[in-house]
Design an enzyme around this catalytic site. Structure first.
Site, short mmCIF file in Angstrom:
data_model
loop_
_atom_site.label_atom_id
_atom_site.label_comp_id
_atom_site.label_asym_id
_atom_site.label_seq_id
_atom_site.Cartn_x
_atom_site.Cartn_y
_atom_site.Cartn_z
CE1 TYR A 88 34.57 7.09 88.53
CE2 TYR A 88 32.74 8.44 87.77
CZ TYR A 88 33.21 7.29 88.39
OH TYR A 88 32.33 6.36 88.84
CE LYS A 101 10.12 17.41 65.55
NZ LYS A 101 10.43 17.73 64.15
#
Ligand SMILES: *Cc1c(COP(=O)(O)O)cnc(C)c1O
Length: 382
Positions: free
Chosen positions: A273, A35
């Site tokens: 930032y 999965k």
């Protein structure tokens, strides 16, 4: 190809499957969890190798994952571990996917759809909730649900499944809880048998229990994380060795990028930032074209170190969406532009950190680190 990529060490995947097989009791079937794109290690490649190495089932989480495997010629039985909605039933049936069922409504709707689609014998597993608190009927309802399934003209009960909540923990309290879950599952199995119904393939163990508690292997084990080279939380190599169980896993995935630029910085300059990092003394900063949109978690700045030519270098300033910066120091003869920078990977392939190390610093598990890498990061198979 972009230099930010995943290397998939296929030989390590094969090694891990062999290690698991060495720990399987005779006659036990193997269901490999592929999965979430094989926990980021590639669902199709993992499926093909698992199939070739003797897996009876492959476990998926969505119908579309199953369709993708079928389109790539995977013939194995597919077990859908998570619920899907009725709109997907037709595709599920057409693609020979075995869902987990645990309630009357689903049994009815699925049977009707199987009839409509012209499928006589749609396999289902009966899910029992023995303490995970996720999907499943309660153990005392199992007999009645099995009757509903067998009374449905186009359905077939192929197995019974439960899932442990704390089998990856080694505390005595949690081991006790796992034992109780097992007992409840066995009670549910007996309830089904008492109705004169064959419960089919009985399976309860994912990676942790499959290896640490061989008595719980029943008819099939469902390993996931150990395929990809990581132990399930506290069930580590050391713990298993103490129990005289040998399991030598090797990480399959390497997440890497390259030094895209090297730039000179002087005291007072800041990086990225928020200006969270300020240059204290003259240094060289390497720019890496990898960011949080690739799965490099922003909350790991500061804290993350990457490996270049065998040495660790810290990320400085905030990780951006597509780039981040690392401090390589002045006059660094070990780092050249375009050198490989490894974020994590197997330690015998040059990385100082594996996904487990990143998980520890992130306060999560290796599963999340691997599945967080985004789709735009391409894979190379070695
Ligand atoms: C994901 C999953 C597995 C595999 O779990 P691992 O801990 O990775 O081995 C097995 N069974 C179920 C029901 C799952 O959801």
């Amino acid at each position: 190809m972009r230099c930010t990529k995943k290397i998939i060490y296929t030989e390590n995947l094969r090694n891990n499957i062999n290690e698991i097989k060495k720990n399987m009791k005779a006659g036990v079937k193997l269901c490999c969890a592929v999965k979430a794109d094989g926990y980021g290690n590639d669902g199709i490649n993992t499926a093909k190798i698992a199939e070739e190495m003797g897996a009876s089932y492959l476990a998926i989480a969505t119908v579309s994952e199953g369709i993708e495997l079928r389109q790539n010629n995977v013939k194995c039985d597919l077990l859908l571990l998570s619920p899907c909605c009725p709109e997907e039933f037709q595709e599920l049936i057409e693609n020979d996917i075995t869902p987990l069922v645990f309630d009357e409504e689903t049994i009815k709707l699925l049977n009707n759809q199987a009839k409509k689609t012209g499928k006589d014998c749609q396999s289902v597993f009966l899910a029992v909730d023995t303490g995970m608190g996720r999907i499943g009927c309660y153990p005392e309802e199992a007999g009645q649900m099995a009757e509903k399934i067998t009374a449905s003209s186009n359905l077939k009960l192929s197995g019974m499944i439960t899932h442990f909540a704390v089998s990856d923990s080694i505390s005595s309290e949690n081991i006790k809880f796992t034992n109780e879950q097992y007992k409840k599952f066995m009670q549910a199995v007996s309830n089904v048998k008492e109705k004169g119904i064959d419960p089919g393939i009985k399976t309860c163990s994912a990676s942790a229990a499959a290896i640490a508690i061989p008595e719980f292997q029943l008819d099939m084990i469902r390993p996931g994380i150990i395929l990809y080279g990581y132990y399930a939380d506290e069930v580590t190599k050391e713990y298993l060795n103490k129990k005289n169980i040998q399991l030598n896993l090797k990480p399959v995935m390497q997440f890497e990028t390259a030094v895209a630029a090297i730039r000179h910085f002087t005291p007072g300059q800041t990086i990225s930032y928020g200006r969270t990092w300020k240059c204290e003394k003259e240094t060289e900063i390497a720019v890496l074209p990898v960011g949080y949109a690739d799965g490099l978690l922003r909350r790991n700045s500061p804290g993350l170190n990457v490996t270049i030519n065998g040495k660790p270098y810290p990320v400085v300033g905030r990780i951006c969406m597509d780039q981040c910066m690392i401090d390589i120091g002045l006059n660094n003869k070990d780092v050249k532009r375009w050198d490989k920078a490894i974020i994590f990977g197997p330690k015998d392939k040059g990385s100082l950190f594996d996904a487990e190390d990143i998980a520890r610093m992130t306060n999560t598990i290796s599963y999340e680190i691997m599945t967080s890498i985004s789709k735009r990061v391409e894979k190379i198979f070695l």
